[in-house]
Design an enzyme around this catalytic site. Structure first.
Site, short mmCIF file in Angstrom:
data_model
loop_
_atom_site.label_atom_id
_atom_site.label_comp_id
_atom_site.label_asym_id
_atom_site.label_seq_id
_atom_site.Cartn_x
_atom_site.Cartn_y
_atom_site.Cartn_z
N ASN A 136 33.07 25.83 29.62
CA ASN A 136 33.53 24.92 30.67
C ASN A 136 32.65 23.68 30.65
OD1 ASN A 136 33.94 23.56 33.15
ND2 ASN A 136 34.69 25.43 34.09
N ASN A 191 43.33 30.38 38.34
CA ASN A 191 43.84 29.58 39.45
C ASN A 191 45.13 28.91 38.97
OD1 ASN A 191 41.31 30.11 40.64
ND2 ASN A 191 40.45 28.19 39.88
N SER A 242 42.55 22.58 38.91
CA SER A 242 42.44 21.14 38.73
C SER A 242 43.14 20.71 37.44
CB SER A 242 40.98 20.70 38.72
OG SER A 242 40.27 21.44 37.75
N HIS A 280 45.43 28.34 32.06
CA HIS A 280 44.13 28.82 31.58
C HIS A 280 43.54 29.86 32.53
CE1 HIS A 280 43.06 25.65 34.45
NE2 HIS A 280 41.87 26.20 34.58
N CYS A 325 40.44 55.60 43.43
CA CYS A 325 41.14 56.85 43.10
C CYS A 325 41.71 57.47 44.38
CB CYS A 325 40.20 57.83 42.40
SG CYS A 325 39.92 57.40 40.65
N GLU A 363 38.75 32.29 60.48
CA GLU A 363 38.30 32.97 59.25
C GLU A 363 36.89 32.53 58.88
OE1 GLU A 363 41.46 31.70 59.44
OE2 GLU A 363 42.65 33.55 59.32
ZN LIG Z 1 38.51 55.64 40.37
#
Ligand SMILES: [Zn+2]
Ligand SMILES: [Zn+2]
Length: 322
Positions: A58, A135, A143, A148, A177, A287
């Site tokens: 990057n 993203n 962006s 990608h 599980c 949030e």
């Molecule tokens: Zn597991």
């Protein structure tokens, strides 16, 4: 809330596709740092055209894998250097071709390369956690429109990725599980099931229409996936993403792969899984302030919304009728 009630349900793709020049396009290879890996025709030279998948550092990442991890203790202001690696996996040479419209063979190649990079990055003992994420669209933080995935190799295990370990230490069993067993029994939040994976809208999810794809067989590290599982995963993801795109009016979305830490003393309880989060709402003050997420769509309803549509895209998936 119905899917079309969300304020930002349209993909941000169109808004960010105005860029004049794309360094990820085939032919523009000299505009990225030199590639670290690629799937390409054997007669094509590196850092040139003729590839199907290409991984480059990057260009704008502050992470460097140089020296050791330096913790700087300055009273209450503690910090460390950004030891690590940040790579971009360009998923296709074709600009504008969306991940959910790839053929399943190309999706399989993407995750095959992710496995390859995961193994190579984890060979460095300084790396403790590898975060794989994608993203798609403006509201998911993209962006660049060119499809990608990003791979971030970190020198420590983020707190967010320690939840499964915490559960194991308290209950001495793998949380996922247990979730698989309980969700299959209750059949309330199950969206579909393939040979190797279960798709659910998880209990008390933070985000509307948040979904998880969980390997049915306990497995800690993503790169332990077999060829058969990889093929199944590609088909399952494609079918499910097309379902999301159609049901939710082409939203921005994130795909995140949660996996076990690397180069740390062995601990049980990790079970890799893949999260898909359509980005439909901007986080509000509550949030940020409380860490409590207000989700207007119960996962039980989201699962119903997805279930019927998914069966149209994937005849192999066993869709549970409720
Ligand atoms: Zn597991
Ligand atoms: Zn491009």
């Amino acid at each position: 809330m119905k899917p079309n009630d969300f304020p930002i349900n349209k993909s941000g793709g169109a808004e960010i596709d105005q860029q004049q020049f794309c360094p990820f396009c085939e032919g523009n290879e000299n505009h990225t740092p030199p590639e670290v890996a690629a799937f390409r025709n054997s007669n094509q030279p590196v850092n040139g055209p003729g590839w199907s998948i290409r991984v480059v550092p990057n260009k704008f990442s502050p992470f460097k894998l140089r020296g050791g991890l330096d913790l700087i203790d300055n009273g209450i202001f503690q910090s460390c250097n950004l030891l690590g690696k940040h790579e971009v996996l360009v998923e296709t040479p074709h600009h504008g071709l969306e991940f959910h419209n790839f053929d399943t063979g190309q999706i399989e190649l993407v995750y095959r390369m992710v496995c390859q990079r995961y193994s190579e990055l984890s060979a460095d003992q300084r790396i403790k956690y590898i975060q794989i994420y994608k993203n798609r669209g403006l509201f998911a933080g993209a962006s660049m429109t060119h499809s990608h995935t990003q791979i971030l190799a970190l020198p420590a295990v983020p707190g967010e990725n320690r939840g499964l370990l915490k559960y194991y230490n308290q209950h001495h069993q793998c949380l996922l599980c247990s979730v698989l067993k309980e969700e299959k029994k209750q059949q309330v939040r199950v969206v579909g099931e393939s040979e190797y994976f279960l798709i659910i809208c998880p209990y008390a999810s933070r985000f509307s229409y948040e979904s998880w794809i969980i390997p049915k067989k306990h497995a800690e590290h993503f790169n332990a996936i077999s060829n058969e599982e990889l093929e199944d995963l590609a088909e399952t993801i494609k079918a499910f993403l097309l379902t999301i795109v159609e049901c939710l009016d082409n939203p921005s979305y994130n795909i995140v792969i949660n996996t076990a830490p690397v180069n740390v003393p062995y601990c049980e309880g990790y079970h890799w899984f893949l999260e898909i989060v359509p980005r439909l709402i901007v986080n509000a003050g509550v949030e940020f302030a409380t860490g409590c997420y207000m989700n207007p769509v119960a996962p039980e309803l989201a699962a119903v919304c997805f279930r019927d549509r998914l069966s149209e895209y994937h005849s192999k998936l066993k869709i549970n009728q409720v």
